[in-house]
Scaffold this active site. Structure first.
Site, PDB file in Angstrom:
ATOM      1  N   HIS A 136      12.149  -4.311 -52.071  1.00  0.00           N
ATOM      2  CA  HIS A 136      13.182  -5.350 -51.995  1.00  0.00           C
ATOM      3  C   HIS A 136      12.623  -6.624 -51.383  1.00  0.00           C
ATOM      4  CE1 HIS A 136      13.164  -3.582 -47.975  1.00  0.00           C
ATOM      5  NE2 HIS A 136      13.764  -4.679 -47.522  1.00  0.00           N
ATOM      6  N   ASP A 175      14.215  -9.498 -48.732  1.00  0.00           N
ATOM      7  CA  ASP A 175      15.298  -9.450 -47.748  1.00  0.00           C
ATOM      8  C   ASP A 175      16.506 -10.291 -48.156  1.00  0.00           C
ATOM      9  OD1 ASP A 175      13.974  -7.715 -46.023  1.00  0.00           O
ATOM     10  OD2 ASP A 175      13.061  -9.340 -44.851  1.00  0.00           O
ATOM     11  N   ARG A 195      13.367  -7.453 -36.424  1.00  0.00           N
ATOM     12  CA  ARG A 195      13.090  -8.511 -37.393  1.00  0.00           C
ATOM     13  C   ARG A 195      13.883  -9.773 -37.085  1.00  0.00           C
ATOM     14  NH1 ARG A 195      15.141  -7.148 -43.167  1.00  0.00           N
ATOM     15  NH2 ARG A 195      16.923  -8.451 -42.582  1.00  0.00           N
TER      16      ARG A 195
END
Length: 362
Positions: free
Chosen positions: A168, A170, A339
């Protein structure tokens, strides 16, 4: 306007190959570059032209870059794979990093797509967010609450079902998805838990012409309410519960061009990944078949780099030119990473049409 910079590259072989004295003269559409008495004229309308973007890639496996004036910092930038990824040494990341060093890191990021830094254990939540803000405004995840005590950090703890073992980019289910992400390793399992990144610009460049023609004109619907169980075949009950109760607590849906023009490098990149629900105008079955074909081109091993984490490591990636996959092979061991994401802009296709938000929670 004239600017003067001195850059010294030193390779693994221990040979100092050249010293570059560059003089830039910026006009509206031209960038005149003088390198050791040789001039070349490069047309550009972006921050870096294609020639300058490939410069570090063409210099071999490793380079030392001296930056700054009063206090000089020596950065070592070592390529890790042929098309993506570099490890940076000789720097301690912080919110107060000097501007010359920061600019060198930023340029290397757009060249290599993902950068890795060992030994950054001095960073805490606040300094990670502070460093991220050097790149722009940080943003929280649209549905998952931020880590306690932080403004926008996303805490990814395997104990709570955070295992992103599917390809993926983000947060592409919103229109202006993040331009970059900064991941800090807190707790790493003794074995496993690596992350793999893929270069979507390199994948686009190497698409067969018929596939490229389709991608150039296609648009895809992205949503966080995607088929999680199919994308995460090994998901356990904890992961499925987290997905239902948290991740899709609010549903977003956005139409993106399959090919977007990178606003900094001018490269064409593929905007796909597991948030894609279907291609506009095609059935779910046809969409799934075409998505699989494109996905296989993106994730070819030649387009990837794999990082084996250690606690204190930091990875920074260009979220507009990559996909990534966190490998779920560490069993019951705990893996915690945090993150920070930096606000991006709305992608633009090669036809000049922007992405469109189709569903946004009130």
């Amino acid at each position: 306007m004239w600017m003067l910079h001195a850059v010294v590259y030193t390779y693994d072989q221990g040979v100092t190959v050249l010293s570059l004295l560059r003089t830039w003269r910026l006009t509206t559409q031209k960038l005149s570059v003088q390198i050791s008495g040789l001039r070349c004229l490069n047309e550009t309308s972006t921050m870096f032209g294609r020639e300058s973007m490939s410069e570090v890639q063409s210099t071999g496996q490793s380079a030392s870059v001296s930056v700054g004036t009063a206090a000089r910092t020596s950065l070592s930038i070592r390529r890790l794979a042929g098309r993506i990824g570099a490890q940076v040494e000789g720097v301690e990341l912080s919110p107060t990093l000097d501007q010359s060093t920061f600019e060198a890191i930023e340029k290397a990021l757009y060249t290599h797509k993902v950068l890795f830094f060992r030994g950054q254990g001095h960073l805490d939540d606040a300094s990670q967010e502070g460093f991220a803000r050097r790149f722009g405004e940080t943003v929280a995840h649209p549905t998952v609450p931020s880590h306690a005590g932080s403004a926008d950090l996303l805490d990814l703890d395997s104990v709570h079902g955070a295992r992103a073992n599917s390809w993926h980019t983000d947060i592409t289910f919103v229109d202006a998805y993040p331009k970059l992400s900064i991941l800090r390793a807190i707790t790493i399992p003794p074995v496993g838990g690596d992350t793999v990144w893929a270069n979507t610009a390199a994948a686009y460049e190497r698409l067969p012409e018929p596939l490229r023609a389709f991608a150039d004109h296609a648009r895809a619907i992205h949503t966080n309410a995607y088929d999680y169980a199919s994308s995460h075949a090994e998901a356990d009950d904890t992961q499925l519960k987290r997905y239902r109760e948290v991740f899709i607590s609010k549903v977003y849906e956005t139409e993106h061009p399959v090919v977007s023009v990178h606003p900094v490098t001018g490269e064409r990149t593929l905007v796909l990944g597991h948030f894609v629900q279907r291609f506009q105008g095609l059935s779910a079955q046809d969409s799934a078949s075409l998505l699989q074909v494109l996905h296989e081109h993106i994730t070819r091993l030649e387009n990837t780099v794999r990082w084996q984490w250690a606690e204190g490591d930091v990875a920074i990636w260009d979220n507009r030119a990559t996909q990534h996959y966190a490998i779920n092979d560490f069993g019951d061991s705990r893996r915690v990473v945090r993150r920070a994401t930096v606000k991006g802009d709305v992608p633009v296709g090669i036809d000049g049409k922007r992405s469109v938000a189709l569903k946004t929670p009130a």
